[in-house]
Write an enzyme that holds these catalytic residues in place. Structure first.
Site, PDB file in Angstrom:
ATOM      1  N   CYS A  54     -16.375   1.740   0.660  1.00 59.58           N
ATOM      2  CA  CYS A  54     -15.246   0.873   1.005  1.00 59.58           C
ATOM      3  C   CYS A  54     -14.846   1.004   2.470  1.00 59.58           C
ATOM      4  CB  CYS A  54     -14.055   1.165   0.096  1.00 59.58           C
ATOM      5  SG  CYS A  54     -13.357   2.810   0.313  1.00 59.58           S
TER       6      CYS A  54
ATOM      7  N   ASP B 222     -17.250   7.297  -1.650  1.00 62.42           N
ATOM      8  CA  ASP B 222     -16.008   7.168  -0.882  1.00 62.42           C
ATOM      9  C   ASP B 222     -15.712   8.544  -0.282  1.00 62.42           C
ATOM     10  OD1 ASP B 222     -13.619   6.202   0.169  1.00 62.42           O
ATOM     11  OD2 ASP B 222     -12.508   6.370  -1.715  1.00 62.42           O
TER      12      ASP B 222
ATOM     13  N   HIS C 295      -7.512   0.908  -6.366  1.00 64.25           N
ATOM     14  CA  HIS C 295      -7.733   0.041  -5.196  1.00 64.25           C
ATOM     15  C   HIS C 295      -8.420  -1.256  -5.683  1.00 64.25           C
ATOM     16  CE1 HIS C 295      -7.962  -1.206  -1.176  1.00 64.25           C
ATOM     17  NE2 HIS C 295      -8.806  -0.345  -0.662  1.00 64.25           N
TER      18      HIS C 295
ATOM     19  N   GLN D 233     -10.324  -3.777  -3.284  1.00 64.61           N
ATOM     20  CA  GLN D 233     -11.636  -3.337  -2.822  1.00 64.61           C
ATOM     21  C   GLN D 233     -12.694  -3.576  -3.898  1.00 64.61           C
ATOM     22  OE1 GLN D 233     -12.426  -1.854   0.356  1.00 64.61           O
ATOM     23  NE2 GLN D 233     -14.454  -2.439  -0.390  1.00 64.61           N
TER      24      GLN D 233
ATOM     25  N   ARG E 220     -13.715  -8.523   1.844  1.00 62.78           N
ATOM     26  CA  ARG E 220     -12.300  -8.320   1.555  1.00 62.78           C
ATOM     27  C   ARG E 220     -11.531  -9.589   1.913  1.00 62.78           C
ATOM     28  NH1 ARG E 220     -10.211  -3.142   1.469  1.00 62.78           N
ATOM     29  NH2 ARG E 220      -8.324  -4.220   0.793  1.00 62.78           N
TER      30      ARG E 220
ATOM     31  N   ARG F  73       0.877  -1.184   0.000  1.00 65.51           N
ATOM     32  CA  ARG F  73       0.000   0.000   0.000  1.00 65.51           C
ATOM     33  C   ARG F  73       0.899   1.214   0.000  1.00 65.51           C
ATOM     34  NH1 ARG F  73      -5.320   1.552   3.483  1.00 65.51           N
ATOM     35  NH2 ARG F  73      -6.143   0.106   1.934  1.00 65.51           N
TER      36      ARG F  73
END
Ligand code: CP
Ligand code: NVA
Length: 310
Positions: free
Chosen positions: A265, A225, A130, A133, A293, A103
């Site tokens: 998310c 988001d 991402h 996700q 996830r 990340r």
């Protein structure tokens, strides 16, 4: 399947379908308590340059459940944080471990790492994308609704890493995606053109608008988001003003399909991109997304690090 998971755009449609299928199998095994440890003895290195709750915990727990082990490698402690090159880090780690989750900020750093490493590299979020996700989101929709093709999805808010990965995912699977963003805050131009091109092949209809009501009209899925992503904290006050009319609230959701699902998310900034009544309301599936996830990433780990790798 490629060696790495860097972007949904790099996956073939069949790869995505395989991941979703395996996720369902792994979730079922887990829920019924059937032990399944195809990654016994394997070690996953996890390089994190940004904070994380879900990604870190779901990968650590996921590899553990598959029989392997996770090493959390904060960039503050690695020599990477003191200037050792990505390339040298990748070559060295390839001699010790069996896979890397990273990340970080720049997508190009993840791509460089993957190019040099002999082991699979998984993008655990960059400023651009991402993908993990999006796989969990697609799986959550599949569980709740079944078919993905032809589904109408609205993404409301910032044209950030989530918007970009939604564009890639929708285009690949023939999902009709409307993205509503303020002027100047649109998705990445390269990602948008990749998605438009892919959409021509799959029949997905992709629309980018500044009007949240137009995007939400008749949508079965409403996704949003945060307005201020990690690394943009200094812009928070300005963003609050720019994004005000993009809040997912009772008024906006009235324009959606009456059976719409609300997705996010997480982490959420309640009262900014979404109200409490929507995120805690009966249409919200945010906790399923978070749980999934674990299952979708276990499928990715198994496919990239296990014997199933093609
Ligand atoms: N959704 C997500 O990636 O959450 P974290 O930042 O907590 O990992
Ligand atoms: N867009 C958010 C997603 C967090 C999971 C960020 O990058 O901070």
């Amino acid at each position: 399947m490629k060696k790495d998971l860097l972007s949904i755009h790099h996956l073939a449609r069949e790869d995505i379908e395989l991941i979703l299928e395996r996720s369902a199998g792994l979730k079922e095994k887990h829920k019924t308590g059937i032990p399944y440890q195809p990654l016994k003895g394997k070690c996953l290195g996890m390089i994190f340059e940004k904070s994380s709750t879900r990604t870190r915990v779901s990968f650590e727990v996921g590899i553990l459940q598959l029989g392997g082990h996770a090493l959390f490698l904060s960039s503050k402690d690695l020599q990477l944080g003191r200037g050792e090159s990505i390339s040298d880090t990748a070559k060295v780690l390839s001699r010790y471990i069996d896979g890397i989750v990273i990340r970080t900020y720049k997508q190009s750093d993840v791509e460089e790492l993957a190019k040099v490493a002999d082991i699979p590299v998984i993008n655990g979020l960059t400023d651009l994308l991402h993908p993990c996700q999006t796989l969990a989101d697609l799986f959550t929709i599949r569980e709740r609704i079944g078919s993905l093709e032809g589904l109408k999805v609205a993404y409301i808010g910032d044209g950030n890493n989530m918007a970009n990965s939604w564009l890639h995912g929708a285009a690949k699977l023939g999902i009709h995606l409307s993205v509503a963003v303020p002027k100047g805050y649109g998705p990445d131009a390269t990602v948008a053109s990749e998605a438009m091109e892919e959409a021509r092949r799959t029949g997905a209809r992709i629309m980018i608008t500044q009007d949240p009501v137009e995007a939400v009209a008749g949508a079965r899925i409403i996704s949003t988001d945060v307005w201020t992503s990690m690394g943009q904290e200094k812009e928070h006050d300005k963003r609050l003003k720019v994004f005000r009319k993009y809040q997912v609230n009772d008024e906006l959701t009235r324009h959606a399909d009456p059976d719409y699902l609300f997705m996010h998310c997480l982490p959420a900034h309640r009262g900014e991109e979404v109200t409490d009544e929507i995120i805690d309301g009966p249409h919200s599936v945010v906790l399923d997304e978070a749980e999934n996830r674990l299952h979708t990433q276990k499928a990715v780990l198994e496919l990239l690090m296990g014997e199933m790798r093609r």
